[in-house]
Design a protein around this motif. Structure first.
Motif, short mmCIF file in Angstrom:
data_model
loop_
_atom_site.label_atom_id
_atom_site.label_comp_id
_atom_site.label_asym_id
_atom_site.label_seq_id
_atom_site.Cartn_x
_atom_site.Cartn_y
_atom_site.Cartn_z
N ASP A 97 9.23 1.28 -4.06
CA ASP A 97 8.76 0.01 -3.84
C ASP A 97 8.35 -0.10 -2.19
O ASP A 97 8.09 -1.19 -1.79
N CYS A 107 5.97 1.91 -0.94
CA CYS A 107 4.43 2.69 -0.67
C CYS A 107 3.60 1.74 0.09
O CYS A 107 3.18 2.56 1.32
N ASP A 108 3.33 0.51 -0.13
CA ASP A 108 2.58 -0.27 0.85
C ASP A 108 2.86 -0.10 2.13
O ASP A 108 1.98 -0.01 2.82
N CYS A 163 2.71 7.42 -5.09
CA CYS A 163 2.03 6.12 -4.90
C CYS A 163 0.49 5.96 -5.42
O CYS A 163 -0.25 6.98 -4.85
N LYS A 181 -3.64 0.50 -6.55
CA LYS A 181 -3.59 -0.66 -7.67
C LYS A 181 -5.04 -1.15 -7.87
O LYS A 181 -5.61 -1.37 -8.96
N GLN A 213 -2.81 -1.61 -1.68
CA GLN A 213 -1.77 -2.04 -2.65
C GLN A 213 -1.45 -1.04 -3.40
O GLN A 213 -2.46 -0.55 -4.36
N TYR A 214 -0.01 -0.35 -3.69
CA TYR A 214 0.10 0.67 -4.29
C TYR A 214 1.29 0.34 -5.26
O TYR A 214 2.14 -0.57 -5.17
N ARG A 215 1.30 1.14 -6.52
CA ARG A 215 2.34 1.06 -7.32
C ARG A 215 3.14 2.28 -7.07
O ARG A 215 2.57 3.59 -7.26
N GLN A 223 5.99 5.33 -8.13
CA GLN A 223 7.05 5.71 -9.14
C GLN A 223 7.51 7.09 -8.68
O GLN A 223 7.19 8.03 -8.31
#
Length: 141
Positions: A39, A41-42, A98, A101, A110-112, A114
């Motif tokens: 959570d 990454c950004d 990362c 998005k 903005q990244y997701r 995992q």
């Protein structure tokens, strides 16, 4: 046992010059973060100013290795094995991948994130990692 001053200075200069390798320093900035969470990454990518090479475009994917340089660096030696033109870790590492998005410009990326556990492959130069290439799914026996 006495070590001559000249030998000590030469050894110190060698260690410092290795760590002053620009490719290695960039690798550390872009890929090493022992405390990384999916959570974050950004924030981490923005703080470390990670972008596509020579641009202000958001990088499509960036992988962080959740380890110290002392654990990653040996992959270029005894803790790694040849993998084509790269070197692959013998053991898996915890990583955070990362993924962008939507297209944008730095710093509005903005990244997701995992979290995964994978073997990692990168290019080594002079015994130091300089370019992260990929993570590799592994299966335990």
């Amino acid at each position: 046992m006495r070590i001559p001053l000249a030998c000590l200075l030469l050894l110190s200069a060698t260690v410092l010059s290795q760590d002053a390798n620009p490719g290695y320093i960039k690798f550390i900035n872009q890929h090493i973060n022992g405390q990384m969470r999916a959570d974050r990454c950004d924030h981490v990518i923005r703080t470390r100013q990670i972008t596509k090479t020579d641009s202000n475009e958001c990088k499509e994917t960036n992988t962080f290795i959740r380890a110290t340089t002392n654990l990653v660096k040996p992959v270029c030696g005894l803790a790694g094995e040849p993998y084509g033109q790269l070197t692959k870790s013998l053991r898996p590492f915890d990583i955070v991948v990362c993924t962008l998005k939507s297209q944008g410009r730095y710093p509005n990326c903005q990244y997701r994130g995992q979290a995964r556990t994978r073997k990692i492959a990168f290019r080594c130069e002079n015994g130091l990692p300089v370019h992260y290439d990929r993570d590799i799914v592994y299966f335990e026996n």
